[in-house]
Design an enzyme around this catalytic site. Structure first.
Site, PDB file in Angstrom:
ATOM      1  N   HIS A 158       8.262  -0.980   0.021  1.00  0.00           N
ATOM      2  CA  HIS A 158       9.009  -0.222  -0.549  1.00  0.00           C
ATOM      3  C   HIS A 158       8.234   1.032  -1.115  1.00  0.00           C
ATOM      4  CE1 HIS A 158      12.599  -2.632  -0.216  1.00  0.00           C
ATOM      5  NE2 HIS A 158      12.153  -3.774  -1.204  1.00  0.00           N
ATOM      6  N   ASP A 193      12.098  -8.203   6.443  1.00  0.00           N
ATOM      7  CA  ASP A 193      12.523  -8.569   5.078  1.00  0.00           C
ATOM      8  C   ASP A 193      13.940  -8.269   4.975  1.00  0.00           C
ATOM      9  OD1 ASP A 193      10.909  -8.540   2.404  1.00  0.00           O
ATOM     10  OD2 ASP A 193      12.666  -7.482   2.061  1.00  0.00           O
ATOM     11  N   HIS A 195      15.278  -6.856   2.449  1.00  0.00           N
ATOM     12  CA  HIS A 195      15.512  -5.402   2.130  1.00  0.00           C
ATOM     13  C   HIS A 195      14.867  -4.456   3.213  1.00  0.00           C
ATOM     14  CE1 HIS A 195      15.491  -7.911  -1.625  1.00  0.00           C
ATOM     15  NE2 HIS A 195      16.594  -7.338  -1.898  1.00  0.00           N
ATOM     16  N   ASP A 282      12.754 -13.567   2.071  1.00  0.00           N
ATOM     17  CA  ASP A 282      13.567 -13.485   1.451  1.00  0.00           C
ATOM     18  C   ASP A 282      15.202 -13.383   2.289  1.00  0.00           C
ATOM     19  OD1 ASP A 282      12.904 -10.988   2.135  1.00  0.00           O
ATOM     20  OD2 ASP A 282      13.188  -9.831   0.053  1.00  0.00           O
TER      21      ASP A 282
END
Length: 342
Positions: A158, A193, A195, A282
């Site tokens: 990120h 991931d 996200h 995740d």
């Protein structure tokens, strides 16, 4: 396969983050490392300490202005009367192409995308060693290893060239890709991931030498909200070199593997010389974020499928939060990846 990790990565211990306006315990805890180390060792990996590689590989993808901020902001923040124990922004610019503030408060807002990346006394050092783990893994692959695993914590995908966000400070996957570019004419980054890897996308968005592909929960109602949509394809020389594959919430193994096949089609068309896997665990059905529903056997199938690309591969740890199966999910991925690779 070798794994790379440094004990200094444990020292970053964020206290809280804001979720839907409410302070919550920060899930990016040092305990993640113990679970992931156990998972790597169960897969038969040997864990080695990386070397100090200096700022060079990191400065190849992050601006000097931003790195100076990360190194010094905590000390500066402590001089503010009544300031919080950790650096947390309370103001953000509506545009980032204007003036640059001199104050610590203003710079925190400028360089921190959200309230999920608090900076403490140990954050800078932990982030450096996390990035150096990625550098060491990339150098191992350049030296002839078919693959290597970087246990990067704090994670990185990120983080933009000059912005922290979502628990991330230095973009380890981008750093690894840039190191591989010393020998590889083209590098692909495959982000699995939960996200979207918005920072990674941002760093390479206008470049044709690094293909970025991300599978993730649809951001229309999920973090990072403003990035990760299917119409984001790159810009300028990088147009056509970014592929986002957003998945409906709670998608399981079958949907994930179907999207992965689409990702492989684009990666093969790019004909990369090396691959970086931004490995988030995740997407697991039992992860605290609860966005997707990949199972532990699903991670085994994902690892086997990615290994089938037959590319020199750096595996960089991204998300995956505290749950009983965290280590098992890593073991499943690494074991199947290594078995297929052999």
């Amino acid at each position: 396969m070798k794994a790379f990790y440094a004990e200094e990565q444990k020292r970053h211990d964020p206290r809280a983050f804001l979720s839907s306006g409410a302070p919550q315990p920060n899930p990016e805890k040092p305990e993640r490392i113990e679970r992931l180390l156990a998972g790597a060792r169960s897969a038969g990996l040997t864990v080695e300490r990386p070397r100090n590689h200096g700022l060079g590989p990191i400065a190849a993808v992050h601006t000097p202005e931003y790195l100076d901020f990360l190194e010094h902001i905590f000390t500066r923040w402590q001089r503010i009367e009544g300031a919080s124990a950790e650096v947390i922004p309370n103001i953000h610019p509506t545009a980032r192409n204007g003036s640059y503030p001199a104050s610590a408060v203003g710079q925190a807002g400028y360089h921190m995308a959200d309230t999920a990346c608090p900076i403490s006394a140990e954050t800078w050092n932990s982030a450096l060693w996390s990035a150096w783990s990625a550098v060491e893994a990339a150098e191992a692959v350049m030296a002839g290893a078919p693959s290597a695993y970087a246990l990067c914590r704090p994670p990185g995908h990120h983080a933009f060239a000059d912005v922290a966000g979502g628990f991330c400070f230095i973009n380890n996957s981008a750093v690894a890709a840039q190191v591989l570019r010393r020998q590889a004419a083209r590098v692909a980054i495959l982000d699995v991931d939960l996200h979207h890897g918005n920072g990674t996308q941002g760093i390479f968005y206008a470049r044709p030498d690094v293909l970025t592909v991300s599978l993730h929960a649809d951001p229309v109602r999920f973090y990072p909200f403003f990035w990760g949509h299917a119409n984001e394809r790159g810009e300028g020389p990088g147009l056509g070199y970014n592929l986002n594959l957003p998945l409906p919430r709670k998608s399981g193994d079958a949907a994930f593997l179907e999207a992965l096949a689409t990702a492989f089609q684009r990666i093969r068309a790019f004909a990369p010389d090396a691959l970086v896997v931004a490995l988030g665990l995740d997407a697991f059905e039992g992860d605290p974020f609860g966005g997707l529903s990949v199972t532990t056997p699903g991670f085994s199938r994902i690892g086997e499928a990615i290994a089938g690309l037959g590319l020199p591969t750096v595996i960089v740890q991204e998300g995956g939060y505290l749950c009983d199966a965290l280590g098992d999910n890593l073991t499943a991925f690494l074991t199947s990846f290594g078995g297929k690779q052999r």
